[in-house]
Design a protein around this motif. Structure first.
Motif, mmCIF file in Angstrom:
data_model
loop_
_atom_site.group_PDB
_atom_site.id
_atom_site.type_symbol
_atom_site.label_atom_id
_atom_site.label_comp_id
_atom_site.label_asym_id
_atom_site.label_seq_id
_atom_site.Cartn_x
_atom_site.Cartn_y
_atom_site.Cartn_z
ATOM 1 N N GLU A 48 -3.456 -1.122 -1.183
ATOM 2 C CA GLU A 48 -3.383 -0.222 -0.033
ATOM 3 C C GLU A 48 -3.291 1.233 -0.496
ATOM 4 O O GLU A 48 -3.929 2.123 0.074
ATOM 5 C CB GLU A 48 -2.161 -0.574 0.832
ATOM 6 N N ALA A 49 -2.500 1.476 -1.542
ATOM 7 C CA ALA A 49 -2.381 2.839 -2.076
ATOM 8 C C ALA A 49 -3.699 3.297 -2.675
ATOM 9 O O ALA A 49 -4.128 4.445 -2.487
ATOM 10 C CB ALA A 49 -1.268 2.888 -3.132
ATOM 11 N N ARG A 50 -4.367 2.401 -3.368
ATOM 12 C CA ARG A 50 -5.647 2.736 -4.003
ATOM 13 C C ARG A 50 -6.715 3.054 -2.960
ATOM 14 O O ARG A 50 -7.509 3.986 -3.129
ATOM 15 C CB ARG A 50 -6.092 1.571 -4.876
ATOM 16 N N ALA A 51 -6.732 2.285 -1.869
ATOM 17 C CA ALA A 51 -7.706 2.528 -0.802
ATOM 18 C C ALA A 51 -7.494 3.903 -0.177
ATOM 19 O O ALA A 51 -8.458 4.634 0.091
ATOM 20 C CB ALA A 51 -7.598 1.438 0.259
ATOM 21 N N LYS A 52 -6.242 4.280 0.045
ATOM 22 C CA LYS A 52 -5.944 5.585 0.628
ATOM 23 C C LYS A 52 -6.278 6.702 -0.356
ATOM 24 O O LYS A 52 -6.807 7.758 0.026
ATOM 25 C CB LYS A 52 -4.463 5.644 1.013
ATOM 26 N N TYR A 53 -6.000 6.480 -1.626
ATOM 27 C CA TYR A 53 -6.304 7.448 -2.676
ATOM 28 C C TYR A 53 -7.808 7.719 -2.718
ATOM 29 O O TYR A 53 -8.261 8.867 -2.730
ATOM 30 C CB TYR A 53 -5.808 6.883 -4.007
ATOM 31 N N GLN A 54 -8.593 6.642 -2.720
ATOM 32 C CA GLN A 54 -10.045 6.775 -2.768
ATOM 33 C C GLN A 54 -10.588 7.416 -1.492
ATOM 34 O O GLN A 54 -11.521 8.229 -1.540
ATOM 35 C CB GLN A 54 -10.680 5.406 -2.984
ATOM 36 N N SER A 55 -9.998 7.060 -0.361
ATOM 37 C CA SER A 55 -10.424 7.631 0.922
ATOM 38 C C SER A 55 -10.216 9.140 0.945
ATOM 39 O O SER A 55 -11.075 9.891 1.422
ATOM 40 C CB SER A 55 -9.653 6.975 2.065
ATOM 41 N N ILE A 57 -10.116 11.183 -1.622
ATOM 42 C CA ILE A 57 -11.073 11.823 -2.529
ATOM 43 C C ILE A 57 -12.427 11.957 -1.848
ATOM 44 O O ILE A 57 -13.084 13.007 -1.913
ATOM 45 C CB ILE A 57 -11.203 11.037 -3.843
ATOM 46 N N LYS A 58 -12.866 10.883 -1.163
ATOM 47 C CA LYS A 58 -14.155 10.929 -0.478
ATOM 48 C C LYS A 58 -14.143 11.925 0.675
ATOM 49 O O LYS A 58 -15.127 12.621 0.935
ATOM 50 C CB LYS A 58 -14.524 9.538 0.045
ATOM 51 N N GLN A 59 -13.014 12.008 1.388
ATOM 52 C CA GLN A 59 -12.941 12.867 2.575
ATOM 53 C C GLN A 59 -12.674 14.325 2.232
ATOM 54 O O GLN A 59 -13.266 15.232 2.827
ATOM 55 C CB GLN A 59 -11.865 12.348 3.519
ATOM 56 N N PHE A 60 -11.780 14.545 1.265
ATOM 57 C CA PHE A 60 -11.344 15.910 0.972
ATOM 58 C C PHE A 60 -11.784 16.431 -0.402
ATOM 59 O O PHE A 60 -11.555 17.594 -0.725
ATOM 60 C CB PHE A 60 -9.816 16.014 1.072
ATOM 61 N N GLY A 61 -12.380 15.560 -1.202
ATOM 62 C CA GLY A 61 -12.832 15.976 -2.522
ATOM 63 C C GLY A 61 -11.785 15.846 -3.601
ATOM 64 O O GLY A 61 -12.083 15.993 -4.786
ATOM 65 N N LYS A 62 -10.537 15.557 -3.218
ATOM 66 C CA LYS A 62 -9.457 15.385 -4.188
ATOM 67 C C LYS A 62 -8.303 14.642 -3.524
ATOM 68 O O LYS A 62 -8.182 14.642 -2.290
ATOM 69 C CB LYS A 62 -8.986 16.736 -4.721
ATOM 70 N N ASP A 274 -25.887 11.517 -3.263
ATOM 71 C CA ASP A 274 -24.601 11.349 -2.582
ATOM 72 C C ASP A 274 -23.534 12.106 -3.372
ATOM 73 O O ASP A 274 -22.904 11.564 -4.279
ATOM 74 C CB ASP A 274 -24.258 9.860 -2.482
ATOM 75 N N GLU A 275 -23.336 13.371 -3.022
ATOM 76 C CA GLU A 275 -22.428 14.226 -3.783
ATOM 77 C C GLU A 275 -20.982 13.753 -3.702
ATOM 78 O O GLU A 275 -20.232 13.834 -4.678
ATOM 79 C CB GLU A 275 -22.530 15.670 -3.269
ATOM 80 N N VAL A 276 -20.569 13.235 -2.528
ATOM 81 C CA VAL A 276 -19.193 12.783 -2.351
ATOM 82 C C VAL A 276 -18.877 11.619 -3.288
ATOM 83 O O VAL A 276 -17.856 11.615 -3.984
ATOM 84 C CB VAL A 276 -18.937 12.381 -0.881
ATOM 85 N N SER A 277 -19.770 10.622 -3.299
ATOM 86 C CA SER A 277 -19.559 9.473 -4.178
ATOM 87 C C SER A 277 -19.626 9.876 -5.650
ATOM 88 O O SER A 277 -18.855 9.379 -6.475
ATOM 89 C CB SER A 277 -20.608 8.393 -3.896
#
Length: 301
Positions: A48-55, A57-62, A274-277
């Motif tokens: 759950e923490a990893r999913a939020k961490y990755q989300s 990064i994808k949404q805010f860039g960090k 896909d710059e975000v990915s």
């Protein structure tokens, strides 16, 4: 129930495969119920923490802080140490703990996997149920036969559905565990053979290489039609055959395996523009390289 260090220790000490828990150091299957539940619960928190961490990064860039911060926030959300707050998942867990084996609640829509009930459905169910059983065990209660159903009567007219959760409860009694005399323990090598390969290659590598060759030839001949044809097919193949791995697979991979996988994902993202990915996987590459060089005691992604 857990400290952050205890979660880290369970992740490093145990591996989960096909619902079973094994010691990483000798591949011995764990049969103690509480240890199994704790290993799966630690995996739920990490996932759950990893999913939020990755989300983020994808949404805010960090990310919003280091990974340890995400673990702590997830522990609060799941009420790991009895926290009570306004998070939907926190309210659900505490409501279930206070129920008598029956719980009902209306929710907007019908997609359980995109709601606070996701920890008890779909791919999370195994770990979510283990976590809930562990929480009840703390109260001296054992639960069995949990079912989650939906009443969709009101969905078409009002856009809501009723979620119904039922389970049996009884006094918890520690089970005596006996190690089988001929227990097979060589599991980790099987997991590696089935779930990971030493160095990743794309499943459509031969076809992609051929199309890439066609692109270069078309570019050299200034043939825009042939170039576009090859490029469109490369993009289609990458979208239809994107390689994925589970958190469990990631954890048993070595540095070179992780790096090879990330480089493929970066190449996929670059080809698809896909710059975000691309930034996400570039950040992951930087992190595993830092972990390799520094060997810190923080959680690894």
């Amino acid at each position: 129930m857990f400290t952050t260090n205890e979660i880290k220790n369970y992740l490093e000490k145990y591996i989960i495969s096909e619902g079973n828990v094994y010691l990483k150091e000798n591949n011995k299957q764990i049969i103690d119920e509480k240890t199994i539940l704790k290993a799966k619960s630690a995996r739920l928190i990490y996932n759950e923490a990893r999913a939020k961490y990755q989300s983020d990064i994808k949404q805010f860039g960090k990310p919003s802080g280091n990974f340890q911060k995400y673990i702590i926030k997830t522990m609060e959300l799941l009420s790991v140490n009895g926290e009570i707050n306004t998070y939907g998942t926190n309210k659900l867990i505490n409501a279930l703990l206070g129920s008598n084996g029956h719980y009902e609640e209306y929710m907007s829509g019908s997609n359980l996997d995109e709601s606070k009930f996701s920890i008890l459905s779909g791919i999370k169910q195994e770990y979510g149920l283990a976590y809930l059983k562990l929480k009840f065990m703390e109260k001296g209660i054992n639960i069995d036969n949990l079912t989650i159903k939906q009443d969709l009567t009101e969905l078409q007219h009002n856009g809501i559905s009723k979620v119904i959760i039922d389970f049996q409860i009884k006094k918890y009694e520690k089970k005596e565990t006996v190690t089988p005399k001929h227990q097979k323990t060589q599991v980790q090598s099987k997991v590696r053979d089935n779930d990971t390969i030493k160095f990743f290659s794309h499943p459509k590598a031969d076809l992609l290489n051929e199309l890439d060759k066609q692109k270069k030839e078309a570019l050299a001949q200034n043939d825009q039609v042939a170039y576009n044809f090859a490029q469109r097919n490369i993009e289609r193949i990458l979208k239809e055959n994107s390689i994925e791995i589970s958190p469990e697979q990631w954890d048993i991979m070595g540095y070179e395996e992780k790096k090879a996988f990330i480089l493929i994902k970066m190449k996929e993202a670059k080809t698809l523009n896909d710059e975000v990915s691309f930034n996400f996987w570039s950040s992951n590459l930087k992190q595993i390289e830092e972990n390799k060089n520094c060997q810190t005691n923080t959680f690894k992604m």
